[in-house]
Structure formats: structure tokens, C-alpha cells
Design an enzyme around this catalytic site. Structure first.
Site, PDB file in Angstrom:
ATOM      1  N   GLU A  47       0.852  -1.199   0.000  1.00 33.38           N
ATOM      2  CA  GLU A  47       0.000   0.000   0.000  1.00 33.38           C
ATOM      3  C   GLU A  47       0.879   1.236   0.000  1.00 33.38           C
ATOM      4  O   GLU A  47       1.928   1.263   0.648  1.00 33.38           O
ATOM      5  CB  GLU A  47      -0.903   0.017   1.230  1.00 33.38           C
ATOM      6  CG  GLU A  47      -1.668   1.342   1.343  1.00 33.38           C
ATOM      7  CD  GLU A  47      -2.893   1.294   2.235  1.00 33.38           C
ATOM      8  OE1 GLU A  47      -2.930   0.451   3.132  1.00 33.38           O
ATOM      9  OE2 GLU A  47      -3.800   2.123   2.009  1.00 33.38           O
ATOM     10  N   CYS A 239      -6.600   1.159   2.581  1.00 32.12           N
ATOM     11  CA  CYS A 239      -7.566   2.268   2.574  1.00 32.12           C
ATOM     12  C   CYS A 239      -7.444   3.151   1.337  1.00 32.12           C
ATOM     13  O   CYS A 239      -8.407   3.852   1.003  1.00 32.12           O
ATOM     14  CB  CYS A 239      -7.388   3.121   3.821  1.00 32.12           C
ATOM     15  SG  CYS A 239      -7.892   2.266   5.316  1.00 32.12           S
ATOM     16  N   ASN A 373     -12.271  -2.875   0.413  1.00 34.12           N
ATOM     17  CA  ASN A 373     -11.227  -3.145   1.407  1.00 34.12           C
ATOM     18  C   ASN A 373     -11.873  -3.419   2.755  1.00 34.12           C
ATOM     19  O   ASN A 373     -12.532  -4.438   2.904  1.00 34.12           O
ATOM     20  CB  ASN A 373     -10.259  -1.951   1.460  1.00 34.12           C
ATOM     21  CG  ASN A 373      -9.168  -2.142   2.498  1.00 34.12           C
ATOM     22  OD1 ASN A 373      -8.613  -3.236   2.604  1.00 34.12           O
ATOM     23  ND2 ASN A 373      -8.868  -1.121   3.278  1.00 34.12           N
ATOM     24  N   GLU A 374     -11.740  -2.535   3.701  1.00 33.90           N
ATOM     25  CA  GLU A 374     -12.329  -2.767   5.028  1.00 33.90           C
ATOM     26  C   GLU A 374     -13.721  -2.153   5.043  1.00 33.90           C
ATOM     27  O   GLU A 374     -13.901  -1.045   5.534  1.00 33.90           O
ATOM     28  CB  GLU A 374     -11.448  -2.139   6.096  1.00 33.90           C
ATOM     29  CG  GLU A 374     -10.150  -2.877   6.304  1.00 33.90           C
ATOM     30  CD  GLU A 374      -9.292  -2.284   7.415  1.00 33.90           C
ATOM     31  OE1 GLU A 374      -9.504  -1.108   7.776  1.00 33.90           O
ATOM     32  OE2 GLU A 374      -8.407  -3.005   7.900  1.00 33.90           O
TER      33      GLU A 374
HETATM   34  O1  AHR Z   1      -2.274  -1.294   6.648  1.00 33.86           O
HETATM   35  C1  AHR Z   1      -2.695  -0.014   6.995  1.00 33.86           C
HETATM   36  C2  AHR Z   1      -4.204   0.124   6.925  1.00 33.86           C
HETATM   37  O2  AHR Z   1      -4.799  -0.709   7.859  1.00 33.86           O
HETATM   38  C3  AHR Z   1      -4.826  -0.287   5.627  1.00 33.86           C
HETATM   39  O3  AHR Z   1      -4.821   0.718   4.702  1.00 33.86           O
HETATM   40  C4  AHR Z   1      -6.219  -0.606   6.017  1.00 33.86           C
HETATM   41  O4  AHR Z   1      -6.811  -1.564   5.188  1.00 33.86           O
HETATM   42  C5  AHR Z   1      -6.121  -1.005   7.454  1.00 33.86           C
HETATM   43  O5  AHR Z   1      -6.985  -0.270   8.251  1.00 33.86           O
END
Ligand code: AHR
Length: 652
Positions: A47, A239, A373-374
Site C-alpha cells: 500500500e 484504505c 477493502n475494510e
Molecule cells: O495497513 C494499513 C491500513 O490498515 C490499511 O490501509 C487498512 O486496510 C487497514 O486499516
């Protein structure tokens, strides 16, 4: 005096008894091969957080190379006569460029300097490729600039002159050599002729990038990824897929095609933590989806792109108005479908053609896609369903990864798992950023879980010790926990530690697997644990027991075993998290009479100081070392020191 000796004696007895413990026996059944371990089992999660892409893995050294940051000269200092302009720009998606004019006096100068990403790292004797798009204006004469590499004492350590000969926009390139090593240098450009000169996309790359590619990656960092031997490569986050808002979500279509025309995006991690604000954090998309696919291919890892499901980050946005209405999801779904065409389509297809024009006419053979994602709530499955239906119709062979929310076992997680089953996603992405006790207490979580329905992708995890250090203890707890992932490879098909990278001067989040500055990097203890697993994944799970039970915490011991059909060996991974050395006899049963076992490569990862870390200045405080346990007949005797992770290979 007498009582002092007695005390010493008692103390010695106590130390001795603390150091010895009854030998234990593990039974390894080599006959019944268990589940197949997917080649994707141990992988990498990338990321663009902590300056992992721009300023990190992406080798571009110039910050704000196209002058398109909202503050146009952020990252630059100008002197003399410098203006920002946008009429008649060469790259419509990045409309700003600068114009140099004469400073108006023979002793005055016009020019700019770029600070890089918290400095520019130069290595003595190394070559750097400077490039710029330029055109001269209102003159028949050629125009000149001088490019200089400057060290942190403000002295010149490299310099070259460049002639601009055209009044049409054109790309110019020149090589500079650094005469000194400096991690915090800068680049200065002087206008050395009169008249006017327009400049855009001012770029500086080390000549030595990963595989020598022009728009390339830092070779040391890419090599560190390659050396893990990852089976899967998830990108581009995290994120940043969702964005702070929908406008700033990661849009893969903006990240492909000529690099100069990929528009700038505000990084989602720009504003996230007020206490660690980096308002200069933008994504050039220079490291875009094509480059991610290439890197996956280079590493021999399955590419795993994740795309937006039409929900902006739910932590930062509450309410339907922040998200795409279900009836408006069409373009988002099309983007996801087009990604499959970009990766796998023939060169005659619209997006396959884009890939081929970028240099890869062969397909990337994409098999997986993550959607969202989340995410959580009903908002997620009701949107995901639209994507799933479209994929089942057009690309039924693609495996879809859904999300189980930001963390395990909470109400969001409990709500989403049945929803993922209902939708029939092939995998579910689980995240756990938890403390050491959680990791130790959850080593058996997949031994007792429901085996019907989607497989598990442990997509983001890291053990968070107090202070969130990347210390040995955090890595040991991860190693212990991962024996449970391995033992349950029938339902756990992928796992990736997160986050991957952090710039020592520009991080928002810790712990992270690899820390770097502008010249060097360090492998954390967590890196080594990932590497020990990923370099020794095996092909089939074997049954390893102690008194007929799995080894998942009793006396602080955690263990798993696999068969490696490619190399014909058995591999044991054992973590001793207790504070006593243990003598372990591993008895191998089910071997053919002709089998002749030999000791293969064995390694132990240990340090008396559980809080020890590797740092850029001290990169080898803790590394795995070779060990030679005793193999006698069909039994292996391992003396596993307290708080140690061991990896033992027995060759057939
Ligand atoms: O890994 C950091 C963050 O943690 C990522 O962007 C997210 O998916 C999670 O909250």
C-alpha cells in the site's frame, strides 16, 4: 558467609531448573498427506502508505515533478524569474508547467531546486537519469539549463549542461554522476541562457533501477521483496483503494498509459493522522497498475488487485451521500471488469491494447480480484452483489475476494461472513492488528472454524506490541500464530503482513515490514519470519501432534509441518514462546523402509532480548542463523532455546 553461599546455591538451582524442562515428543505422520498448500499461501501486501510508493519503491527522486500539487511549487524552491503556467500544456491531465525567464541582470540567476522526498539519496559514482519535457519560446537561439546535484552541505557533487533546441514540446534526457554519497541531497536547475524556456515533468531516476526499467523501482527495495519469494502480491492497498472521499479513491485507469499524463491523486494518508501530518503526500500514479503487474510477474507471485466497491472510507465518511448509490454503480463495475481485460485481454481488445502499448503483449494471467477493502454494514454486501453478478456473467473464472471488515470477531465481522457465503465469494479478507496475547491465543482459530464456504485470505495482520515496535517478540508471536495458518491451509489460502514499507522520515503507521531511507533499508524481524515461511511453504500439510493433539500453545510451543513435493522434504516450523529451553524429539512415522533421511537446511531465529529491533544504523542485530539439530534414524532432536522460532528441513 555461610548463608551467602546457601543463597548462591539456591539461586543457581533456581536458574538451572528454570532452564531445563522435560523433553517432549512430537509425532509427525509422513504417510497421510493433508491438504494441498496453495502456491499463494505466503505473499505481500503493498500500500502507498508511509511513502511506500512515491518516495519509496517508485524510484523517482523528484517530488511534484509536474507542478500539479495544489500548491504548485510544493517541493520546489524557485529563484529569479520563474512562473507557473498552464496554457498549451503538453499533458492535459497534468496541466501545469513552469516558465523560466531571464532574471534581468548578468549577476542574477533564474532556476529552481527540488528537495526530493525528505532529501534525495545520492551514491558516489552512481549515475542518475535526468529527463524533462521542454520547449524554448520567442527565440531562434537554443536555450540552456544546467542541472546540479547538491549535497547536504550545499556543495555541488554533480553537474551537466543541457541544450534545448526546439520550440515544440520535446523530451530531453541526460545522465549525471554523483561524486559523493549523501542521503539528503537535492537537485538544482539553473537557466543559463536568455529568453524564455518552458519545462514540465522534471524527473530524476537512478540509472540502476530494478531490472533497469526507465520508469522503474528502487532496485534494493524490489530485491528485498523478491527475496521473500512471495506467492501472491496484493496491491494497491488498503484504505487508499477507498480514498478519503470517492474522488481520491485509487482509480486504476488513471494509473496506466504514458506516465507524464497520469493525473495526480491526493493520497488518502495525506491528512489522516493530525499528529503525523504529511501534507505533501500525493500519488503520481507513476507506480501504477502496469508496474504492479510487472512486479508480481518478476517475483513469480499471483497478482491480486483490489478495487473500489463504490464506498469511500467508512471510517471517514458516514452516511449514504458519501458513497455511490447502488443504481449508479455502473461505471465502478465496468472499471473492475475492464481491469480483467487490461490484465488478460487480447491485444485487439481496448484495454489489452493499452497493456500491449505499454510493453506487455502477453496477458498477465490474472486470476483473483478483491472488491472493497475494510467495508462493513449492509452498504457493502448490497454493492458487492452487483459486482459479483457482473463477474459471474462475464468472467466466471475469476476468483472474487470479499471483505470481513476492519477486524476479526466483532459484530461487523459476524455480519459479513454469512453475507460472503450468501454471495459466494471464493475468499474472504480478514484483518488483524492485535496484541501478542491475541496472536498466541488465536493460533488454533482456524482449527475450529467452519469449513463450509469461502476460504480465508489473512490480508492484513501484524502483532502490535506496546510502542508498536518491529521487535523480535512481535515477530515471534507472528511466527507462532502462522503455524495455525499453515496447519489449516485447506481453508487459509493466502496471508500477507501489513503494512509493507515505511520511510524513516515520513511514516504514518507502524509497525511495518521494511523501513528505508533514501539510500538504504532494513529488514525487520517480522520480515525474516515472513521470509522463513515464504521460502519454505511446502506443498501439503502434514499431521504433527503431541499426545495426539495439535501443537498450539501448550508449554508455549506452537508447531506445524508440511511436505515439500518439489524438493522431497519435510519441513517443520516450531515456535517456543516459553521462557525455558525445550528438548523436542520429533518422531517421523509412515516412512517407507527404503527412506533415508538427511538433515536439510535448518535455521533458528533467536535473541535473548525480546525487544531487540533491526535499525538502518544496525541492520543485523537479529537475523536467522543456521542450526544443526540431531537427526538419528527416523527422529529429529531439537534443543529449542527459550523464545525461539525454528525451521527444520529433513530431506528424503
Ligand atoms: O495497513 C494499513 C491500513 O490498515 C490499511 O490501509 C487498512 O486496510 C487497514 O486499516
Amino acid at each position: 558467609m555461610k548463608s551467602k553461599s546457601l543463597l548462591i546455591l539456591l539461586f543457581s538451582i533456581k536458574i538451572l531448573s528454570a532452564q531445563t524442562v522435560e523433553p517432549v515428543t512430537f509425532s509427525l505422520n509422513t504417510k497421510d498427506k493433508g491438504a494441498e498448500i496453495k502456491p499463494t499461501m505466503y505473499g505481500l501486501f503493498f500500500e502507498d502508505i508511509n511513502f511506500a510508493a512515491d518516495g519509496g519503491l517508485y524510484a523517482e527522486m523528484v517530488k511534484n515533478r509536474s507542478f500539479d500539487f495544489p500548491q504548485n511549487l510544493m517541493g520546489w524552491k524557485s529563484f529569479g524569474n520563474v512562473k507557473v503556467q498552464s496554457e498549451d500544456a503538453p499533458f492535459p491531465n497534468n496541466p501545469n508547467y513552469i516558465v523560466f525567464g531571464s532574471a534581468g541582470h548578468k549577476d542574477k540567476n533564474t532556476g529552481i531546486e527540488n528537495e526530493g522526498f525528505r532529501g534525495m539519496g545520492f551514491k558516489k559514482g552512481a549515475n542518475y537519469r535526468f529527463s524533462v519535457w521542454a520547449k524554448k519560446m520567442d527565440t531562434d537561439d537554443s536555450q540552456n539549463i544546467r542541472i546540479e546535484l547538491i549535497n547536504s552541505n550545499n556543495s555541488r557533487i554533480g553537474s551537466v549542461d543541457l541544450l534545448i533546441d526546439s520550440d515544440e514540446w520535446k523530451k530531453y534526457e541526460v545522465i549525471l554522476q554523483a561524486g559523493q554519497t549523501d542521503p539528503k541531497g537535492l537537485m538544482r536547475i539553473f537557466f543559463t541562457s536568455g529568453g524564455y524556456l518552458c519545462l514540465d515533468h522534471i524527473s530524476l531516476f537512478p540509472e540502476n533501477t530494478w531490472k533497469g526499467r526507465e520508469n522503474g523501482l528502487r532496485s534494493d527495495l524490489a530485491q528485498a521483496l523478491y527475496d521473500i519469494n512471495p506467492g501472491v502480491f496484493r496491491f494497491p492497498g488498503g484504505c487508499i483503494i477507498e480514498g478519503t472521499d470517492l474522488e481520491t479513491r485509487y482509480d486504476w485507469k488513471k494509473s496506466v498509459g504514458p506516465v507524464e499524463n497520469r493525473p495526480l491523486n491526493e493520497n488518502r494518508w495525506n491528512y489522516t493522522f493530525r499528529h503525523r501530518l504529511f501534507p505533501d503526500y500525493y500519488q503520481t500514479y507513476g507506480l501504477g497498475f502496469y508496474e504492479y503487474f510487472l512486479l508480481a510477474e518478476d517475483m513469480g507471485a499471483e497478482p491480486l488487485p483490489v478495487v473500489s466497491v463504490g464506498l469511500s472510507c467508512q471510517y471517514q465518511n458516514k452516511g449514504e451521500h458519501c458513497h455511490v448509490a447502488i443504481e449508479d454503480l455502473g461505471s465502478y463495475v465496468q472499471d473492475a471488469l475492464d481491469l480483467i481485460e487490461f490484465a488478460n485481454g487480447p491485444v485487439s481488445s481496448r484495454w489489452g491494447k493499452v497493456r500491449a502499448e505499454m510493453g506487455h503483449s502477453e496477458p498477465f494471467n490474472l486470476k483473483y480480484i478483491g472488491i472493497g477493502n475494510e467495508q462493513w454494514g449492509n452498504e457493502y454486501p448490497e454493492r458487492l452483489e452487483v459486482f459479483v453478478n457482473a463477474f459471474r456473467e462475464k468472467y466466471p473464472e475469476i476468483k472474487i475476494i470479499g471483505s470481513a471488515g476492519p477486524t476479526v470477531d466483532d459484530n461487523r465481522f459476524k455480519h459479513l461472513w454469512p453475507e460472503m457465503k450468501r454471495l459466494g465469494t471464493e475468499l474472504v479478507d480478514e484483518h488483524y492488528y492485535k496484541d501478542p496475547n491475541w496472536f498466541l491465543n488465536n493460533a488454533a482459530r482456524y482449527d475450529i472454524c467452519d469449513r463450509e464456504g469461502p476460504a480465508v485470505f489473512a490480508g492484513e495482520y501484524a502483532c502490535h506490541v506496546p510502542g508498536r515496535a518491529n521487535n523480535f517478540y512481535s515477530a515471534l508471536c507472528e511466527a507462532a500464530f502462522m503455524t495455525g495458518l499453515e496447519r489449516n491451509a485447506d481453508i487459509v489460502h493466502m496471508c500477507t503482513y501489513a503494512p509493507l514499507f515505511a520511510h524513516v522520515d515520513g511514516w504514518q503507521w507502524r509497525p511495518d515490514m521494511i523501513w528505508f531511507d533514501n539510500l538504504s533499508f532494513v529488514k525487520t524481524p517480522n520480515y525474516y519470519v515472513q521470509q522463513m515461511y515464504a521460502q519454505n511453504p511446502g506443498t501439503h500439510v502434514l499431521k504433527l501432534t503431541r499426545d495426539n493433539e495439535i501443537i498450539a500453545g501448550k508449554d508455549g510451543l506452537y508447531a506445524s509441518a508440511v511436505y515439500d513435493a518439489n524438493n522431497k522434504s519435510y519441513i517443520l516450523k516450531i515456535a517456543n514462546t516459553g521462557d525455558q529451553e525445550v528438548s523436542i524429539n520429533v518422531e517421523l512415522s509412515g516412512l517407507s523402509k527404503r527412506a533415508k533421511l538427511t538433515l536439510g537446511e535448518c535455521k533458528e531465529f533467536y535473541n535473548r532480548n525480546l525487544e531487540i529491533e533491526n535499525r538502518i544504523e544496525e541492520p543485523f542485530n537479529i537475523v536467522p542463523v543456521a542450526t544443526f539439530p540431531i537427526l538419528k534414524g527416523n527422529a529429529l532432536n531439537v534443543k529449542l532455546k527459550r523464545q525461539t522460532f525454528g525451521l527444520y528441513r529433513i530431506d528424503l
